[in-house]
Scaffold this motif. Structure first.
Motif, PDB file in Angstrom:
ATOM      1  N   CYS A 113      39.438  40.964 -54.759  1.00 54.73           N
ATOM      2  CA  CYS A 113      38.959  40.597 -55.750  1.00 54.73           C
ATOM      3  C   CYS A 113      38.060  39.078 -55.615  1.00 54.73           C
ATOM      4  N   LYS A 114      38.499  38.500 -54.445  1.00 58.63           N
ATOM      5  CA  LYS A 114      38.065  36.971 -54.316  1.00 58.63           C
ATOM      6  C   LYS A 114      37.525  37.048 -52.822  1.00 58.63           C
ATOM      7  N   PRO A 115      36.812  37.862 -52.197  1.00 56.93           N
ATOM      8  CA  PRO A 115      36.398  37.953 -50.720  1.00 56.93           C
ATOM      9  C   PRO A 115      35.988  36.641 -50.072  1.00 56.93           C
ATOM     10  N   LEU A 116      35.100  36.029 -50.787  1.00 57.12           N
ATOM     11  CA  LEU A 116      34.442  34.832 -50.332  1.00 57.12           C
ATOM     12  C   LEU A 116      35.526  33.736 -50.197  1.00 57.12           C
ATOM     13  N   TYR A 117      36.486  33.715 -50.832  1.00 53.21           N
ATOM     14  CA  TYR A 117      37.489  32.706 -50.668  1.00 53.21           C
ATOM     15  C   TYR A 117      38.911  33.024 -50.032  1.00 53.21           C
ATOM     16  N   TYR A 118      38.841  34.237 -49.498  1.00 54.68           N
ATOM     17  CA  TYR A 118      40.029  35.067 -48.767  1.00 54.68           C
ATOM     18  C   TYR A 118      40.291  34.056 -47.714  1.00 54.68           C
ATOM     19  N   PRO A 119      39.479  33.820 -46.629  1.00 54.19           N
ATOM     20  CA  PRO A 119      39.853  33.122 -45.463  1.00 54.19           C
ATOM     21  C   PRO A 119      40.584  31.691 -45.972  1.00 54.19           C
ATOM     22  N   LEU A 120      40.031  31.117 -46.950  1.00 53.25           N
ATOM     23  CA  LEU A 120      40.520  29.597 -47.418  1.00 53.25           C
ATOM     24  C   LEU A 120      41.808  29.873 -48.119  1.00 53.25           C
ATOM     25  N   ILE A 121      42.005  30.620 -49.068  1.00 55.04           N
ATOM     26  CA  ILE A 121      43.063  30.918 -49.745  1.00 55.04           C
ATOM     27  C   ILE A 121      44.483  31.468 -48.960  1.00 55.04           C
ATOM     28  N   MET A 122      43.957  32.356 -47.781  1.00 56.56           N
ATOM     29  CA  MET A 122      45.121  33.071 -47.248  1.00 56.56           C
ATOM     30  C   MET A 122      45.082  32.644 -45.777  1.00 56.56           C
ATOM     31  N   ASN A 123      45.135  31.394 -45.595  1.00 60.02           N
ATOM     32  CA  ASN A 123      45.037  30.703 -44.306  1.00 60.02           C
ATOM     33  C   ASN A 123      46.524  31.061 -43.724  1.00 60.02           C
ATOM     34  N   HIS A 124      46.562  30.775 -42.377  1.00 60.02           N
ATOM     35  CA  HIS A 124      47.819  30.868 -41.602  1.00 60.02           C
ATOM     36  C   HIS A 124      49.128  30.012 -42.084  1.00 60.02           C
ATOM     37  N   LYS A 125      48.960  29.106 -42.628  1.00 57.70           N
ATOM     38  CA  LYS A 125      49.908  27.999 -43.108  1.00 57.70           C
ATOM     39  C   LYS A 125      50.516  28.640 -44.513  1.00 57.70           C
ATOM     40  N   VAL A 126      49.565  29.221 -45.227  1.00 59.00           N
ATOM     41  CA  VAL A 126      50.096  29.622 -46.506  1.00 59.00           C
ATOM     42  C   VAL A 126      50.727  31.074 -46.418  1.00 59.00           C
ATOM     43  N   CYS A 127      50.011  31.912 -45.399  1.00 56.43           N
ATOM     44  CA  CYS A 127      50.929  33.150 -45.045  1.00 56.43           C
ATOM     45  C   CYS A 127      52.377  32.770 -44.607  1.00 56.43           C
ATOM     46  N   VAL A 128      52.497  31.861 -43.624  1.00 59.09           N
ATOM     47  CA  VAL A 128      53.885  31.466 -43.354  1.00 59.09           C
ATOM     48  C   VAL A 128      54.645  31.095 -44.505  1.00 59.09           C
ATOM     49  N   LEU A 138      54.619  31.850 -47.648  1.00 59.17           N
ATOM     50  CA  LEU A 138      54.746  32.992 -48.462  1.00 59.17           C
ATOM     51  C   LEU A 138      55.872  33.794 -47.539  1.00 59.17           C
ATOM     52  N   VAL A 139      55.870  33.987 -46.456  1.00 58.51           N
ATOM     53  CA  VAL A 139      56.956  34.911 -45.714  1.00 58.51           C
ATOM     54  C   VAL A 139      58.141  34.078 -45.834  1.00 58.51           C
ATOM     55  N   VAL A 140      58.180  32.802 -45.541  1.00 56.05           N
ATOM     56  CA  VAL A 140      59.607  32.151 -45.773  1.00 56.05           C
ATOM     57  C   VAL A 140      60.097  31.968 -46.602  1.00 56.05           C
ATOM     58  N   ALA A 141      59.274  31.728 -47.952  1.00 52.09           N
ATOM     59  CA  ALA A 141      59.686  31.730 -49.522  1.00 52.09           C
ATOM     60  C   ALA A 141      60.383  33.047 -49.715  1.00 52.09           C
ATOM     61  N   SER A 142      59.747  34.250 -49.351  1.00 52.80           N
ATOM     62  CA  SER A 142      60.387  35.544 -49.653  1.00 52.80           C
ATOM     63  C   SER A 142      61.540  35.701 -48.952  1.00 52.80           C
ATOM     64  N   TRP A 143      61.823  35.164 -47.961  1.00 60.08           N
ATOM     65  CA  TRP A 143      63.008  35.389 -47.137  1.00 60.08           C
ATOM     66  C   TRP A 143      64.325  34.378 -47.773  1.00 60.08           C
ATOM     67  N   ILE A 144      63.833  33.116 -48.513  1.00 56.03           N
ATOM     68  CA  ILE A 144      64.953  32.266 -48.756  1.00 56.03           C
ATOM     69  C   ILE A 144      65.121  32.160 -50.087  1.00 56.03           C
ATOM     70  N   ILE A 145      64.066  32.336 -50.938  1.00 55.48           N
ATOM     71  CA  ILE A 145      64.145  32.165 -52.574  1.00 55.48           C
ATOM     72  C   ILE A 145      65.233  32.755 -53.082  1.00 55.48           C
ATOM     73  N   GLY A 146      65.875  33.822 -52.592  1.00 54.14           N
ATOM     74  CA  GLY A 146      66.958  34.813 -53.443  1.00 54.14           C
ATOM     75  C   GLY A 146      68.468  34.215 -52.851  1.00 54.14           C
ATOM     76  N   VAL A 147      68.391  33.445 -51.621  1.00 52.94           N
ATOM     77  CA  VAL A 147      69.566  33.069 -50.787  1.00 52.94           C
ATOM     78  C   VAL A 147      70.704  32.601 -51.954  1.00 52.94           C
ATOM     79  N   PRO A 148      70.375  31.446 -52.490  1.00 50.67           N
ATOM     80  CA  PRO A 148      71.556  30.844 -53.269  1.00 50.67           C
ATOM     81  C   PRO A 148      71.972  31.637 -54.536  1.00 50.67           C
ATOM     82  N   VAL A 149      71.110  32.402 -55.327  1.00 49.81           N
ATOM     83  CA  VAL A 149      71.526  33.166 -56.170  1.00 49.81           C
ATOM     84  C   VAL A 149      72.286  34.244 -55.689  1.00 49.81           C
ATOM     85  N   LEU A 150      71.875  34.956 -54.811  1.00 51.74           N
ATOM     86  CA  LEU A 150      72.665  36.183 -54.116  1.00 51.74           C
ATOM     87  C   LEU A 150      73.981  35.984 -53.554  1.00 51.74           C
TER      88      LEU A 150
END
Length: 312
Positions: free
Chosen positions: A132-147, A149-161
């Motif tokens: 949907c936003k191909p022209l902005y894709y390299p800018l939005i999904m840069n390596h730092k953002v990807c990392v 997002l992955v780290v957030a996926s791993w740890i966001i539920g830890v305290p609650v669970l």
């Protein structure tokens, strides 16, 4: 079975559980061990290969394959929480698990399960930005953002669970210690608890809603926007290419979310022990086993990378 306060005095507190698993199929123990061993090796080899090729192949150094590699690693971890224990139980026929080991297994199962749900939502967002936003894709999904997002996926539920697992194992288990399931998790554990478990059951359903339905809605919104964008593309080949990159992810989402939702979001009265075990196998074993097949057989880039990596 619930016990009154007077009955509790005559009962001994549970210090270990007996995982009944497939003990109702005594003649099939060896066969089941062989099947589950093959499935576990398939999960390790298939997901391991995906991790390796997404790391070393220059053509797969994109955000999409970065997320696929991380998802494959998560699948190995998720399966390893339950399957080695199941194999040991089938081989030794002991089936006992200590109270602490059961709590640890439950906690890791939930943390990794929540991480899978969130990472699947992240992967859907990645596809949304790419299409949907191909022209902005390299800018939005840069390596730092990807990392991040992955780290957030791993740890966001830890305290609650961790807190939720603690609350479940603070319940009184003073009657039978026979857990009619293939591993430790909330629904069968709550059936063994003494006294009123209504509040804890509501809490389990609420947290399941938060970590299953919320990411699922994000995935749904992403794909509604993706489909709307793809249908506007003038090129038929462009539409088919866009749909093919999304279809693999949708298949994994359907398998994982479908089986998990049936176990955790259905009313307890509609559960049958056999169906709960079967659906539990789906989201802990079957989905991780099919994940590499789905992503490789339906993806030309992955097939090319595998051909370069594996000897002829």
């Amino acid at each position: 079975m619930k016990h009154s306060i007077h009955e509790w005095n005559n009962l001994t507190a549970v210090v270990e559980f007996i995982l009944l698993g497939f003990s109702d199929l005594p003649k099939l123990q060896g066969f089941l061990f062989g099947i589950f061993l093959i499935m576990y090796l398939s999960i390790l080899i298939g997901n391991g290969l995906l991790i390796v090729i997404t790391k070393i192949d220059p053509g797969l150094q994109t955000p999409m394959y970065f997320f696929i590699g991380n998802f494959s690693f998560l699948e190995i971890c998720y399966t390893s929480v339950t399957l080695p224990r199941m194999l040991t139980d089938l081989w030794t026929q002991k089936r006992t698990i200590s109270f602490l080991a059961c709590a640890v297994q439950t906690c890791f199962l939930y943390i990794l399960g929540a991480a899978e749900c969130l990472l699947l939502a992240v992967m859907a967002y990645d596809r949304y930005v790419a299409i949907c936003k191909p022209l902005y894709y390299p800018l939005i999904m840069n390596h730092k953002v990807c990392v991040q997002l992955v780290v957030a996926s791993w740890i966001i539920g830890v305290p609650v669970l961790v807190q939720e697992t603690y609350q479940i194992f603070c319940l009184n288990f003073c009657g039978s210690n026979k857990l009619n399931h293939i591993f430790c998790e909330a629904p069968p554990l709550l059936e063994l608890a003494c006294g009123d478990t209504y509040k804890r059951e509501v809490s389990v359903h609420f947290i399941a809603l938060a970590f299953i339905i919320t990411p699922f809605l994000l995935i749904l919104i992403s794909y509604v926007k993706i489909i709307a964008t793809v249908l506007k593309l003038p090129s038929t080949s462009g539409r088919s290419k866009a749909f093919s990159t999304c279809s693999s992810h949708l298949m994994v989402v359907g398998l994982f979310y479908g089986s998990g939702s049936i176990v955790y979001l259905q009313p307890k009265s509609s559960h049958s022990t056999g169906s709960v075990k079967v659906f539990a196998l789906f989201y802990t074993i079957v989905t991780p086993m099919f994940n590499p097949l789905i992503y490789s057989l339906r993806n030309k880039d992955v097939i090319c990378a595998l051909r370069k990596f594996l000897p002829k």
